[in-house]
Design a protein around this motif. Structure first.
Motif, PDB file in Angstrom:
ATOM      1  N   GLY A 142       0.816  -1.209   0.000  1.00  0.00           N
ATOM      2  CA  GLY A 142       0.000   0.000   0.000  1.00  0.00           C
ATOM      3  C   GLY A 142       0.845   1.252   0.000  1.00  0.00           C
ATOM      4  O   GLY A 142       0.450   2.287  -0.553  1.00  0.00           O
ATOM      5  N   LEU A 143       2.025   1.185   0.602  1.00  0.00           N
ATOM      6  CA  LEU A 143       2.916   2.340   0.626  1.00  0.00           C
ATOM      7  C   LEU A 143       3.375   2.690  -0.785  1.00  0.00           C
ATOM      8  O   LEU A 143       3.426   3.874  -1.155  1.00  0.00           O
ATOM      9  N   GLU A 144       3.691   1.675  -1.597  1.00  0.00           N
ATOM     10  CA  GLU A 144       4.095   1.937  -2.977  1.00  0.00           C
ATOM     11  C   GLU A 144       2.926   2.458  -3.803  1.00  0.00           C
ATOM     12  O   GLU A 144       3.101   3.300  -4.684  1.00  0.00           O
ATOM     13  N   VAL A 145       1.733   1.961  -3.529  1.00  0.00           N
ATOM     14  CA  VAL A 145       0.544   2.473  -4.210  1.00  0.00           C
ATOM     15  C   VAL A 145       0.357   3.951  -3.886  1.00  0.00           C
ATOM     16  O   VAL A 145       0.067   4.773  -4.766  1.00  0.00           O
ATOM     17  N   LEU A 146       0.539   4.312  -2.626  1.00  0.00           N
ATOM     18  CA  LEU A 146       0.420   5.706  -2.206  1.00  0.00           C
ATOM     19  C   LEU A 146       1.442   6.575  -2.926  1.00  0.00           C
ATOM     20  O   LEU A 146       1.105   7.659  -3.435  1.00  0.00           O
ATOM     21  N   ARG A 147       2.683   6.118  -2.980  1.00  0.00           N
ATOM     22  CA  ARG A 147       3.726   6.901  -3.652  1.00  0.00           C
ATOM     23  C   ARG A 147       3.402   7.084  -5.130  1.00  0.00           C
ATOM     24  O   ARG A 147       3.604   8.159  -5.692  1.00  0.00           O
ATOM     25  N   TRP A 148       2.890   6.012  -5.764  1.00  0.00           N
ATOM     26  CA  TRP A 148       2.499   6.139  -7.168  1.00  0.00           C
ATOM     27  C   TRP A 148       1.394   7.176  -7.331  1.00  0.00           C
ATOM     28  O   TRP A 148       1.426   8.002  -8.251  1.00  0.00           O
ATOM     29  N   ALA A 149       0.408   7.133  -6.441  1.00  0.00           N
ATOM     30  CA  ALA A 149      -0.717   8.070  -6.531  1.00  0.00           C
ATOM     31  C   ALA A 149      -0.254   9.506  -6.388  1.00  0.00           C
ATOM     32  O   ALA A 149      -0.691  10.395  -7.138  1.00  0.00           O
ATOM     33  N   ARG A 150       0.627   9.759  -5.442  1.00  0.00           N
ATOM     34  CA  ARG A 150       1.095  11.129  -5.231  1.00  0.00           C
ATOM     35  C   ARG A 150       1.951  11.629  -6.389  1.00  0.00           C
ATOM     36  O   ARG A 150       1.978  12.823  -6.693  1.00  0.00           O
ATOM     37  N   GLU A 151       2.632  10.721  -7.070  1.00  0.00           N
ATOM     38  CA  GLU A 151       3.491  11.128  -8.182  1.00  0.00           C
ATOM     39  C   GLU A 151       2.736  11.252  -9.500  1.00  0.00           C
ATOM     40  O   GLU A 151       3.153  12.001 -10.374  1.00  0.00           O
ATOM     41  N   ASN A 152       1.624  10.526  -9.640  1.00  0.00           N
ATOM     42  CA  ASN A 152       0.983  10.432 -10.953  1.00  0.00           C
ATOM     43  C   ASN A 152      -0.416  11.025 -11.048  1.00  0.00           C
ATOM     44  O   ASN A 152      -0.833  11.417 -12.145  1.00  0.00           O
ATOM     45  N   LEU A 153      -1.160  11.089  -9.963  1.00  0.00           N
ATOM     46  CA  LEU A 153      -2.514  11.638 -10.035  1.00  0.00           C
ATOM     47  C   LEU A 153      -2.456  13.156 -10.035  1.00  0.00           C
ATOM     48  O   LEU A 153      -1.760  13.761  -9.210  1.00  0.00           O
ATOM     49  N   GLN A 154      -3.181  13.763 -10.944  1.00  0.00           N
ATOM     50  CA  GLN A 154      -3.185  15.221 -11.029  1.00  0.00           C
ATOM     51  C   GLN A 154      -3.844  15.847  -9.800  1.00  0.00           C
ATOM     52  O   GLN A 154      -3.400  16.879  -9.303  1.00  0.00           O
ATOM     53  N   GLU A 155      -4.909  15.220  -9.329  1.00  0.00           N
ATOM     54  CA  GLU A 155      -5.621  15.741  -8.169  1.00  0.00           C
ATOM     55  C   GLU A 155      -5.048  15.126  -6.899  1.00  0.00           C
ATOM     56  O   GLU A 155      -4.705  13.942  -6.873  1.00  0.00           O
ATOM     57  N   ARG A 156      -4.970  15.919  -5.829  1.00  0.00           N
ATOM     58  CA  ARG A 156      -4.474  15.383  -4.563  1.00  0.00           C
ATOM     59  C   ARG A 156      -5.646  14.810  -3.773  1.00  0.00           C
ATOM     60  O   ARG A 156      -6.252  15.475  -2.942  1.00  0.00           O
ATOM     61  N   VAL A 157      -5.971  13.568  -4.057  1.00  0.00           N
ATOM     62  CA  VAL A 157      -7.094  12.897  -3.403  1.00  0.00           C
ATOM     63  C   VAL A 157      -6.682  12.513  -1.985  1.00  0.00           C
ATOM     64  O   VAL A 157      -5.569  12.019  -1.774  1.00  0.00           O
ATOM     65  N   PRO A 158      -7.535  12.731  -0.975  1.00  0.00           N
ATOM     66  CA  PRO A 158      -7.184  12.330   0.389  1.00  0.00           C
ATOM     67  C   PRO A 158      -7.010  10.823   0.502  1.00  0.00           C
ATOM     68  O   PRO A 158      -7.727  10.052  -0.145  1.00  0.00           O
TER      69      PRO A 158
END
Length: 256
Positions: free
Chosen positions: A59-75
């Motif tokens: 889940g930590l790697e999923v989080l890092r991917w989300a923060r690096e790739n998603l345009q919106e900062r989803v909580p």
């Protein structure tokens, strides 16, 4: 709200889905990270819930991917067995917004989800909402532009309100269909496109009016507030000034 939850334990995932459904949210559950990441690439969500210890990708790697790739900062909320201070610090530093330790307590989950969504999405009073020239009478399903009423069908009104409430956010087609037509409704993408086209025309959602309702290829739509272009008079004045300066330069006597 639309939520994506990741947990490889099916009973925990079911509990999360049931809890969020009781709160009126639409929760999409995933038991492996690869499928979860595939959904994040294709769709949009209002909240991400992650388990840390997932067999394929943590889940930590999923989080890092989300923060690096998603345009919106989803909580993002971690719901995990990892409970040391070092784990909490690592998760928060990686971009998590909150951290919840298993065994999961339903009341705590509800409270944390409410707090995260309240901080991330500031909801305006429900009876009347204004966005610049656009004023929404929610109870009466009526919209006025510069004080002039615009006739919209109920779904057109619902779609317009949802787009304005999410100004600047990329919203996937599934997100829009579920938010406006409800998850159980059988509505085609063509119907969504038709409604969007009508809203552009009826509400004047064009750059010259300060807004752009853009189609994002293979994903969905984004309503943006933009600065309207300069008026024609201003452009003409600037052109005239430029011509005058060029004439002065060419007519100036050469030295010698």
């Amino acid at each position: 709200m639309r939520v994506a939850a990741l947990d490889d334990e099916s009973d925990q995932l079911d509990l999360i889905r049931q809890t969020l459904a009781s709160m009126g949210h639409d929760c999409h559950g995933f038991t492996d990270s690869k499928t979860y990441l595939r959904a994040l690439r294709r769709e949009t969500f209002d909240l991400l819930i992650l388990d840390w210890q997932v067999p394929d990708i943590s889940g930590l790697e999923v989080l890092r991917w989300a923060r690096e790739n998603l345009q919106e900062r989803v909580p993002v909320l971690f719901v995990t067995n990892r409970n040391t201070e070092a784990d909490v610090i690592e998760g928060l530093n990686a971009g998590a917004d909150d951290f919840m330790i298993k065994p999961m307590r339903v009341g705590e989950l509800m409270a944390r989800v409410k707090a995260l969504l309240r901080r991330a999405y500031h909801q305006q009073p429900p009876n009347e909402v204004s966005f610049g020239r656009y004023r929404f009478d929610v109870a009466g399903a009526q919209i006025t532009v510069d004080g002039v009423p615009v006739t919209l069908k109920q779904k057109e009104f619902d779609l317009a309100l949802f787009l304005f409430q999410n100004m600047g956010r990329l919203l996937s087609r599934k997100h829009l269909l579920e938010a406006v037509w409800a998850i159980e409704a059988e509505v085609s993408s063509r119907s969504l496109d038709t409604h969007v086209s009508r809203l552009r025309t009826k509400l004047g959602l064009h750059p010259e009016n300060g807004y752009r309702l853009a189609a994002i290829y293979s994903v969905g739509y984004r309503l943006e507030a933009i600065a309207p272009p300069a008026s024609g008079h201003a452009g003409a004045d600037a052109t005239e000034t430029a011509h005058h300066e060029v004439a002065q330069a060419t007519e100036a006597p050469t030295g010698g």
